[in-house]
Design an enzyme around this catalytic site. Structure first.
Site, PDB file in Angstrom:
ATOM      1  N   ASP A   1       0.868  -1.175   0.000  1.00  0.00           N
ATOM      2  CA  ASP A   1       0.000   0.000   0.000  1.00  0.00           C
ATOM      3  C   ASP A   1       0.903   1.224   0.000  1.00  0.00           C
ATOM      4  OD1 ASP A   1      -1.681   2.119   0.509  1.00  0.00           O
ATOM      5  OD2 ASP A   1      -2.717   1.175   2.208  1.00  0.00           O
TER       6      ASP A   1
ATOM      7  N   ASN B   1       3.429   3.207 -10.410  1.00  0.00           N
ATOM      8  CA  ASN B   1       2.249   3.300 -11.259  1.00  0.00           C
ATOM      9  C   ASN B   1       0.951   3.540 -10.490  1.00  0.00           C
ATOM     10  OD1 ASN B   1       0.635   2.714 -13.827  1.00  0.00           O
ATOM     11  ND2 ASN B   1      -0.088   1.081 -12.462  1.00  0.00           N
TER      12      ASN B   1
ATOM     13  N   SER C   1       3.024   9.460 -14.994  1.00  0.00           N
ATOM     14  CA  SER C   1       2.411  10.778 -14.956  1.00  0.00           C
ATOM     15  C   SER C   1       1.192  10.704 -15.861  1.00  0.00           C
ATOM     16  CB  SER C   1       3.403  11.848 -15.410  1.00  0.00           C
ATOM     17  OG  SER C   1       2.822  13.133 -15.399  1.00  0.00           O
TER      18      SER C   1
ATOM     19  N   TYR D   1      -6.463  16.116  -9.570  1.00  0.00           N
ATOM     20  CA  TYR D   1      -5.661  15.144 -10.319  1.00  0.00           C
ATOM     21  C   TYR D   1      -4.518  15.835 -11.053  1.00  0.00           C
ATOM     22  CZ  TYR D   1      -4.457  11.717 -13.920  1.00  0.00           C
ATOM     23  OH  TYR D   1      -3.771  10.858 -14.755  1.00  0.00           O
TER      24      TYR D   1
ATOM     25  N   LYS E   1      -0.415  15.367 -10.705  1.00  0.00           N
ATOM     26  CA  LYS E   1       0.452  14.935 -11.802  1.00  0.00           C
ATOM     27  C   LYS E   1       1.474  16.016 -12.167  1.00  0.00           C
ATOM     28  CE  LYS E   1      -1.061  10.795 -12.311  1.00  0.00           C
ATOM     29  NZ  LYS E   1      -0.205   9.653 -11.902  1.00  0.00           N
TER      30      LYS E   1
END
Length: 273
Positions: free
Chosen positions: A54, A81, A132, A146, A150
């Protein structure tokens, strides 16, 4: 000596496709995820080892690293990822949601990287590949959290690459465009902003325009996995791997015309006043 890759967020989508591809290319794959109990697809491969990890729990990361080093004497690639997106009006989000977005996409990625870096330093080589998005270079409506996460991954990765080059450790970025995965399902949290009536006109225009965007061609998880494999094996100084015609087009437009023109292009696309 066998090549070894550690992948976070390997339970589905890009992570799972990447695990399969590397296994098919005869790499030893350590596919990590929060829960391995219901993972049947990757168990079909003899050279894929499933581990619980995790990214938001440091003890979990350390335990996974220790288990890997008990069985293997090196790691060639770490593929960060794991991630998800919160979609909706920023004003409707809670502090808990803001923190959750960054805990996984940014702080979790940083924690995994920090905990695994001593392995690469002791080897005097290694490669870190971070997922990314084209959303780390350009932005769309209703994805402010979000995009913020990124953009952070982009800046972190690029700056980190300078210091790690002194240790013969490379850093690369994968920047997919719209991808056919479960990203808009369990990997996306929708924020209901229906109570904010002042946004009704904006939301109506956005939803009507978004239908055209969703009907446009998208890359597959396997397309992205192929670029991850290229990044892991091409031995080039190239840092960013852009995947998908949409990502290539948007990023090319922004690079050629600047941020202001790019913003106007997006506003026009989504019929935003």
């Amino acid at each position: 000596m066998e090549n070894i890759i550690v992948i976070t967020g390997a339970s589905s989508g890009i992570g799972q496709a990447t695990a399969k591809l590397f296994a098919q290319k005869s790499w030893q794959v350590i596919a990590t995820m929060r829960n391995t109990e219901h993972q049947s697809e990757l168990k079909k491969y003899d050279n894929i080892k499933l581990l619980t990890l995790d990214v938001t729990n440091n003890a979990s990361i350390v335990k996974a690293k220790e288990r890997i080093l008990e069985q293997y004497d090196h790691i060639d690639v770490l593929f960060n990822n794991a991630g998800f997106a919160i979609n909706g009006l920023f004003e409707s989000t809670t502090n808990l949601q803001v923190h959750a977005q960054f805990e996984t996409n940014v702080f979790g990625l940083m924690s995994v990287t920090r905990i695994f870096l001593p392995v690469f330093r002791s080897q005097h080589n290694g490669l870190i590949i971070n997922t990314s998005s084209m959303g780390g270079r350009i932005t769309f409506p209703l994805l402010s959290l979000y995009h913020a996460s990124k953009f952070a991954v982009e800046g972190f990765s690029e700056s980190l690459s300078f210091e790690l080059s002194s240790q013969n450790i490379r850093v690369k970025l994968i920047e997919p465009g719209s991808t056919i995965t479960d990203f808009s399902g369990r990997s996306m949290e929708i924020v209901d902003g229906n109570d904010l009536y002042d946004y009704r006109d904006f939301m109506m225009r956005y939803r009507q325009s978004r239908k055209n965007y969703l009907n446009s061609p998208r890359s597959s998880a396997e397309d992205v996995a192929k670029q991850v494999f290229l990044a892991a094996t091409d031995n080039s100084p190239k840092m960013r791997y852009v995947i998908g015609n949409d990502a290539i087009s948007y990023i090319k437009f922004r690079t050629a015309n600047g941020a202001d023109e790019s913003i106007q292009q997006i506003k026009k696309q989504f019929n935003i006043k």
